[in-house]
Design an enzyme around this catalytic site. Structure first.
Site, PDB file in Angstrom:
ATOM      1  N   HIS A 134     -40.421 -15.192  -5.927  1.00  0.00           N
ATOM      2  CA  HIS A 134     -41.632 -15.808  -6.508  1.00  0.00           C
ATOM      3  C   HIS A 134     -42.905 -15.483  -5.725  1.00  0.00           C
ATOM      4  O   HIS A 134     -44.004 -15.683  -6.243  1.00  0.00           O
ATOM      5  CB  HIS A 134     -41.496 -17.334  -6.564  1.00  0.00           C
ATOM      6  CG  HIS A 134     -40.414 -17.817  -7.476  1.00  0.00           C
ATOM      7  ND1 HIS A 134     -40.330 -17.445  -8.803  1.00  0.00           N
ATOM      8  CD2 HIS A 134     -39.347 -18.644  -7.247  1.00  0.00           C
ATOM      9  CE1 HIS A 134     -39.268 -18.032  -9.352  1.00  0.00           C
ATOM     10  NE2 HIS A 134     -38.656 -18.753  -8.431  1.00  0.00           N
TER      11      HIS A 134
HETATM   12 ZN   LIG Z   1     -34.200 -19.963  -8.502  1.00  0.00          ZN
END
Ligand SMILES: [Zn+2]
Length: 378
Positions: A134
């Site tokens: 992320h």
């Molecule tokens: Zn995850």
């Protein structure tokens, strides 16, 4: 014989997220402990390799200097509003002691794996402490500070390798997908829970890349309650034909285990038998594989899944594993006490009737959007 490197340093055990945070850095140490007790870390081409911390010059291939500076300062206790604007010091991405040292060592372990593959010293490398998919160039997000998997893909692509990035974490691999959104030398495929129902809220079927990258970013959103058979239906319809058409030189596999049933942060219903199938499918392509950990918030289930993944990546015969317990090496899981494989879960008729039509519709949609770019007949 496959040369397999398990990348780990006990130094990684010195760092931890705050106790109330779901990300548990001890998972990697536990995987190593289980594998060691089973005699699966050495012999038959397997070895343990110590990672080197990622250097600043390498980190700057993805992250901005401003962000790295803020991360390093925050790690030393110097944290301000500018750092907060970059996602540092939030509930998801807290600042903790030596956060920077932890992040660059965990990232370095993935890059060590990439370099072993480039040098031909490993056919398979696994960093259970990696998979921070992320993290953005100038933003920490979703428990991730330094995007080791994006950096590994960059390094492999710089060495003129065609890279296939496959992300089976329950969350969309947004940081990696967007890093290569306009490129065709790194194809990204992410299977994840429908972003309407889960962080980070991206990864819809129509996010397919742009410019030269159009058709090289593949997203498969899965409905809540997706179970093994439904998952494999989706995976087998999409991933093997695309990988075959793309013909990568190397595969980077983010093996987040938060799609397993019982994960406290998500709502899929898989057993770790899915990972055996996925890895077997990748091994058929006979390309080097760099695998990392990722999410996985039921610690025992995650540890078992990654230990199992390593044995499959190494080509260890696990055909007997479903049957009797292996003495003395089991984890205290409430689910299962025998072997690394999960037992199969019962699926209700209602669950089948809810999940399968959604998966089938998404298969058709993804095929229609992506396959024409690769001249694959659906
Ligand atoms: Zn995850």
């Amino acid at each position: 014989m496959r040369k397999a490197a398990f990348i780990y340093s006990t130094e990684l055990e010195r760092y931890r997220y705050p106790p109330e945070h779901p990300f548990n850095v001890s998972r990697a140490a536990k995987v190593r402990k289980v594998l060691k007790s089973m005699g699966l870390l050495s012999g038959d081409g397997r070895s343990e390799v110590l990672p080197e911390s990622a250097e600043r010059i390498v980190l700057k291939k993805f992250h901005s200097a401003r962000y790295l500076h803020a991360l390093q300062n925050a790690s030393k206790g110097k944290w301000d509003n500018q750092a907060l604007d970059m996602g540092l010091g939030t509930g998801d991405c807290p600042v903790f002691n030596k956060l920077y040292e932890y992040s660059i060592l965990a990232c370095g372990a993935t890059l060590t794996g990439a370099n072993l593959i480039l040098a031909g010293s490993a056919d398979v490398a696994f960093n259970p402490s990696g998979g921070f998919h992320h993290a953005a160039p100038e933003h920490a997000s979703g428990f991730c500070y330094i995007n080791d998997v994006a950096l590994a893909c960059i390094i492999l692509a710089e060495a003129r390798k065609r890279v296939l990035y496959l992300d089976v974490d329950v969350h969309h691999g947004d940081g990696v997908a967007y890093a290569f959104y306009d490129r065709c030398d790194v194809m990204t495929i992410s299977f994840h829970q429908n972003p309407r129902t889960l962080f980070p809220g991206t990864g819809f079927e129509d996010e397919i890349g742009k410019g030269h990258g159009k058709g090289y970013c593949v997203n498969f959103p899965l409905p809540i309650g997706t179970y093994d058979e439904a998952y494999l239906k989706a995976f087998n319809a999409i991933a093997p034909p695309l990988i075959a058409a793309y013909n990568p030189d190397v595969i980077v596999l983010q093996l987040g285990a938060d799609a397993l049933a019982g994960d406290p942060l998500a709502n899929l219903y898989l057993t770790n038998n899915v990972y055996v199938e996925v890895i077997d499918s990748l091994l058929n392509f006979n390309k080097p594989i760099l695998a990392t950990g990722g999410g996985g918030y039921n610690v025992d289930n995650t540890v078992r899944a990654w230990a199992l993944a390593w044995t499959v990546l190494c080509g260890t015969d696990i055909s007997q594993d479903k049957n009797p317990p292996v003495g003395g090496v089991m984890l205290g899981s409430t689910e299962w006490q025998g072997g690394l494989r999960d037992r199969e879960l019962a699926i209700s008729q209602t669950q089948r009737e809810t999940v399968i039509p959604k998966v089938e519709a998404t298969i058709e949609l993804v095929k229609a959007k992506i396959f024409p770019f690769h001249k694959i007949k659906s």
